[in-house]
Design an enzyme around this catalytic site. Structure first.
Site, PDB file in Angstrom:
ATOM      1  N   ARG A 106       0.870  -1.192   0.000  1.00  0.00           N
ATOM      2  CA  ARG A 106       0.000   0.000   0.000  1.00  0.00           C
ATOM      3  C   ARG A 106       0.899   1.231   0.000  1.00  0.00           C
ATOM      4  O   ARG A 106       1.791   1.345   0.842  1.00  0.00           O
ATOM      5  CB  ARG A 106      -0.904   0.052   1.232  1.00  0.00           C
ATOM      6  CG  ARG A 106      -1.507   1.443   1.434  1.00  0.00           C
ATOM      7  CD  ARG A 106      -2.535   1.533   2.529  1.00  0.00           C
ATOM      8  NE  ARG A 106      -3.778   0.885   2.115  1.00  0.00           N
ATOM      9  CZ  ARG A 106      -4.964   1.126   2.678  1.00  0.00           C
ATOM     10  NH1 ARG A 106      -5.064   1.986   3.676  1.00  0.00           N
ATOM     11  NH2 ARG A 106      -6.040   0.498   2.265  1.00  0.00           N
ATOM     12  N   HIS A 133      -7.528   0.734  -6.182  1.00  0.00           N
ATOM     13  CA  HIS A 133      -7.735  -0.004  -4.929  1.00  0.00           C
ATOM     14  C   HIS A 133      -8.451  -1.314  -5.272  1.00  0.00           C
ATOM     15  O   HIS A 133      -9.625  -1.507  -4.924  1.00  0.00           O
ATOM     16  CB  HIS A 133      -8.560   0.861  -3.969  1.00  0.00           C
ATOM     17  CG  HIS A 133      -8.518   0.402  -2.539  1.00  0.00           C
ATOM     18  ND1 HIS A 133      -7.719  -0.630  -2.098  1.00  0.00           N
ATOM     19  CD2 HIS A 133      -9.201   0.847  -1.441  1.00  0.00           C
ATOM     20  CE1 HIS A 133      -7.909  -0.801  -0.802  1.00  0.00           C
ATOM     21  NE2 HIS A 133      -8.799   0.076  -0.381  1.00  0.00           N
ATOM     22  N   GLN A 136     -10.444  -3.713  -2.735  1.00  0.00           N
ATOM     23  CA  GLN A 136     -11.715  -3.114  -2.288  1.00  0.00           C
ATOM     24  C   GLN A 136     -12.838  -3.430  -3.286  1.00  0.00           C
ATOM     25  O   GLN A 136     -13.995  -3.643  -2.896  1.00  0.00           O
ATOM     26  CB  GLN A 136     -11.523  -1.599  -2.161  1.00  0.00           C
ATOM     27  CG  GLN A 136     -12.762  -0.833  -1.748  1.00  0.00           C
ATOM     28  CD  GLN A 136     -13.081  -0.946  -0.260  1.00  0.00           C
ATOM     29  OE1 GLN A 136     -12.222  -0.744   0.569  1.00  0.00           O
ATOM     30  NE2 GLN A 136     -14.323  -1.251   0.073  1.00  0.00           N
ATOM     31  N   ASP A 229     -16.771   8.317  -1.082  1.00  0.00           N
ATOM     32  CA  ASP A 229     -15.459   8.148  -0.437  1.00  0.00           C
ATOM     33  C   ASP A 229     -15.082   9.519   0.144  1.00  0.00           C
ATOM     34  O   ASP A 229     -15.718  10.525  -0.173  1.00  0.00           O
ATOM     35  CB  ASP A 229     -14.443   7.697  -1.514  1.00  0.00           C
ATOM     36  CG  ASP A 229     -13.038   7.480  -0.974  1.00  0.00           C
ATOM     37  OD1 ASP A 229     -12.874   7.286   0.250  1.00  0.00           O
ATOM     38  OD2 ASP A 229     -12.084   7.498  -1.780  1.00  0.00           O
ATOM     39  N   CYS A 270     -16.134   2.892   1.158  1.00  0.00           N
ATOM     40  CA  CYS A 270     -14.994   2.006   1.459  1.00  0.00           C
ATOM     41  C   CYS A 270     -14.520   2.166   2.900  1.00  0.00           C
ATOM     42  O   CYS A 270     -13.893   1.260   3.446  1.00  0.00           O
ATOM     43  CB  CYS A 270     -13.854   2.290   0.479  1.00  0.00           C
ATOM     44  SG  CYS A 270     -13.370   4.019   0.420  1.00  0.00           S
ATOM     45  N   ARG A 315     -14.057  -7.298   2.979  1.00  0.00           N
ATOM     46  CA  ARG A 315     -12.645  -7.087   2.622  1.00  0.00           C
ATOM     47  C   ARG A 315     -11.826  -8.329   2.972  1.00  0.00           C
ATOM     48  O   ARG A 315     -10.944  -8.745   2.229  1.00  0.00           O
ATOM     49  CB  ARG A 315     -12.051  -5.877   3.376  1.00  0.00           C
ATOM     50  CG  ARG A 315     -12.680  -4.522   3.075  1.00  0.00           C
ATOM     51  CD  ARG A 315     -12.518  -4.108   1.643  1.00  0.00           C
ATOM     52  NE  ARG A 315     -11.138  -4.203   1.180  1.00  0.00           N
ATOM     53  CZ  ARG A 315     -10.132  -3.388   1.529  1.00  0.00           C
ATOM     54  NH1 ARG A 315     -10.360  -2.364   2.325  1.00  0.00           N
ATOM     55  NH2 ARG A 315      -8.910  -3.565   1.056  1.00  0.00           N
TER      56      ARG A 315
HETATM   57  N1  NVA Z   1      -9.525   7.496  -1.420  1.00  0.00           N
HETATM   58  C1  NVA Z   1      -9.183   7.016  -0.106  1.00  0.00           C
HETATM   59  C2  NVA Z   1      -9.535   5.580   0.027  1.00  0.00           C
HETATM   60  C3  NVA Z   1      -9.285   4.983   1.395  1.00  0.00           C
HETATM   61  C4  NVA Z   1      -9.629   3.539   1.472  1.00  0.00           C
HETATM   62  C5  NVA Z   1      -7.705   7.261   0.152  1.00  0.00           C
HETATM   63  O1  NVA Z   1      -6.893   6.994  -0.741  1.00  0.00           O
HETATM   64  O2  NVA Z   1      -7.366   7.729   1.232  1.00  0.00           O
HETATM   65  N1   CP Z   2     -11.165   0.737   2.854  1.00  0.00           N
HETATM   66  C1   CP Z   2      -9.876   0.679   3.236  1.00  0.00           C
HETATM   67  O1   CP Z   2      -8.954   0.422   2.431  1.00  0.00           O
HETATM   68  O2   CP Z   2      -9.682   0.891   4.557  1.00  0.00           O
HETATM   69  P1   CP Z   2      -8.285   1.030   5.318  1.00  0.00           P
HETATM   70  O3   CP Z   2      -7.649   2.309   4.829  1.00  0.00           O
HETATM   71  O4   CP Z   2      -8.624   1.058   6.766  1.00  0.00           O
HETATM   72  O5   CP Z   2      -7.420  -0.153   4.948  1.00  0.00           O
END
Ligand code: NVA
Ligand code: CP
Length: 330
Positions: A106, A133, A136, A229, A270, A315
Site C-alpha cells: 500500500r 484499490h 476493495q 469516499d 470504502c 474485505r
Molecule cells: N480514497 C481514499 C480511500 C481509502 C480507502 C484514500 O486513498 O485515502
Molecule cells: N477501505 C480501506 O482500504 O480501509 P483502510 O484504509 O482502513 O485499509
C-alpha cells in the site's frame, strides 16, 4: 480458472471471468468461515505486508486472511523499513521474495507497486495506491451481489472525487462486470478521459455503461447503489480541503439523494468516513469550515440502507480469495 503466480495490481489486468471467479471464491471462503470450517491450505508459507500509508481494514484483512490460510505475516509500517529511503523498490522486491511467498503493498504511485512486481518472483498484491484499490472492488461487488442478488444491469452511482483510486477502480470493475456506472461530481473531479474511454469499451462488451454527470438529481434518480469516499485522500496535502469542500459539498450523500434513488437502494463507502465529529480530522474541519459531516450525512451512514460494515467485513473474505488463488491454494 488458474490464477497461480499472478500479481493483483489493478483490475484492468483481469478478465470479467477472472473477477467473477474471485468473487465466487470469496463467497465460498466466507461460507466456510461462517460454518467454522478451518482449512489451512497455505500452511508454512509467509507473506510480507508493506504499508507506506496507514490502514485499518486492509491490514487486518490481510493478517486475518493469511492466518486463516495457515500463513505467517510480517507487517512493515510506514516508518519501519528501509523502503524508498535507503533501499530501492527493486532491491526490496529482490530481498523479500527470497523469504516470502507473497507481498502486499500500500502506498503512493501505481508505478511503485508495478516496479515491485516487476522485480519480484512471487505475487504482489496492491493494497491501495493513488490510482487504484483493486482488493476493495472485490469486496464491493460481493456486497452488491449479496444485497441485490445480481451485478449485471445494476445502476451504480459514485459521488465525490471520481479521479482518484476509488472512482477509477469502481468505474473499471463496473464496466467489466456490466453495471451501469455514473460518476456524479463536479467536472474537475471526473476520471481521466483515457480511462473513461477504456472503460466505455469494456462496458460495450459487458452490456454496462459509463456516464459522467454534474447533475445530482438526474444521476441519482432510481439508482440502486449510492457510493462515496472521503473528499481528501491519504497523502494529499491539507491545503486541498478548502477547494474540495467547495467543489464536492453539492455531491454529499444525504437523505435527499437517497430519497431520489430507488427505494431499495443501498449506501456504500470504502471507509474510513467523516460522517460525524468523532474523529480528529472531522473536528479540525468543523472548527475551520463549520461542517458537521462531510461526504455522507450521519443520518444516511447510520440508516438501514447503509451496508458499510458488511462491506468492510467482505474485505477479509475477498483478500483471502486473492491470496489463495494467486498462491495456488484453490
Ligand atoms: N480514497 C481514499 C480511500 C481509502 C480507502 C484514500 O486513498 O485515502
Ligand atoms: N477501505 C480501506 O482500504 O480501509 P483502510 O484504509 O482502513 O485499509
Amino acid at each position: 480458472m488458474n490464477l497461480k503466480g499472478r500479481d493483483f495490481l489493478t483490475l484492468k489486468d483481469f478478465t470479467p471471468e477472472e473477477i467473477l471467479y474471485l468473487i465466487e471464491l470469496s463467497a465460498q471462503l466466507k461460507d466456510k468461515k461462517k460454518k467454522g470450517i478451518v482449512e489451512q491450505p497455505l500452511l508454512g508459507k509467509n507473506v510480507a505486508l508493506i504499508f507506506e500509508k496507514t490502514s485499518t481494514r486492509t491490514r487486518c484483512s490481510f493478517e486475518v486472511a493469511a492466518h486463516d490460510l495457515g500463513m505467517g505475516v510480517t507487517y512493515l509500517d510506514p516508518q519501519g523499513s528501509q523502503i524508498g529511503k535507503k533501499e530501492s523498490i527493486a532491491d526490496t522486491a529482490r530481498v523479500l521474495c527470497t523469504m516470502y511467498e507473497g507481498i502486499e503493498y500500500r502506498g503512493f504511485e501505481q508505478a511503485i507497486v508495478e516496479e515491485l512486481a516487476k522485480h519480484s518472483t512471487v505475487p504482489v498484491w496492491n493494497g491501495l495506491t493513488n490510482e487504484y484499490h483493486p482488493t476493495q472492488m472485490l469486496a464491493d461487488m460481493l456486497t452488491i451481489k449479496e444485497k441485490l442478488g445480481r451485478l449485471k444491469g445494476v445502476k451504480f452511482v459514485y459521488m465525490g472525487d471520481a479521479r482518484y483510486n476509488m472512482g477509477n477502480s469502481l468505474m473499471i470493475v463496473c464496466a467489466k462486470l456490466g453495471l451501469h456506472f455514473t460518476a456524479c461530481t463536479a467536472k474537475e473531479y471526473f476520471p481521466a478521459p483515457e480511462l473513461v474511454a477504456q472503460c466505455k469499451s469494456w462496458a460495450a462488451e459487458s452490456g454496462g455503461s459509463v456516464t459522467l454527470s454534474e447533475d445530482v438529481s438526474e444521476a441519482t434518480k432510481d439508482a440502486e447503489v449510492i457510493y462515496t469516499d472521503v473528499w481528501v485522500s491519504m497523502g494529499e496535502p491539507d491545503e486541498v480541503w478548502e477547494e474540495r469542500i467547495n467543489a464536492l459539498k453539492p455531491y454529499q450523500v444525504n437523505s435527499a439523494v437517497m430519497e431520489n434513488a430507488s427505494k431499495d437502494a443501498i449506501f456504500m463507502h470504502c471507509l474510513p468516513s467523516f460522517h460525524d465529529l468523532k474523529t480528529k480530522i472531522g473536528k479540525e474541519i468543523h472548527d475551520k469550515f463549520g461542517l458537521d459531516e462531510m461526504e455522507v450525512t450521519d443520518e444516511v451512514f447510520e440508516s438501514e440502507q447503509s451496508v458499510v460494515f458488511e462491506e468492510a467485513e467482505n474485505r477479509m473474505h475477498t483478500i483471502k480469495a486473492v491470496m489463495a488463488a494467486t498462491l495456488g491454494a484453490y
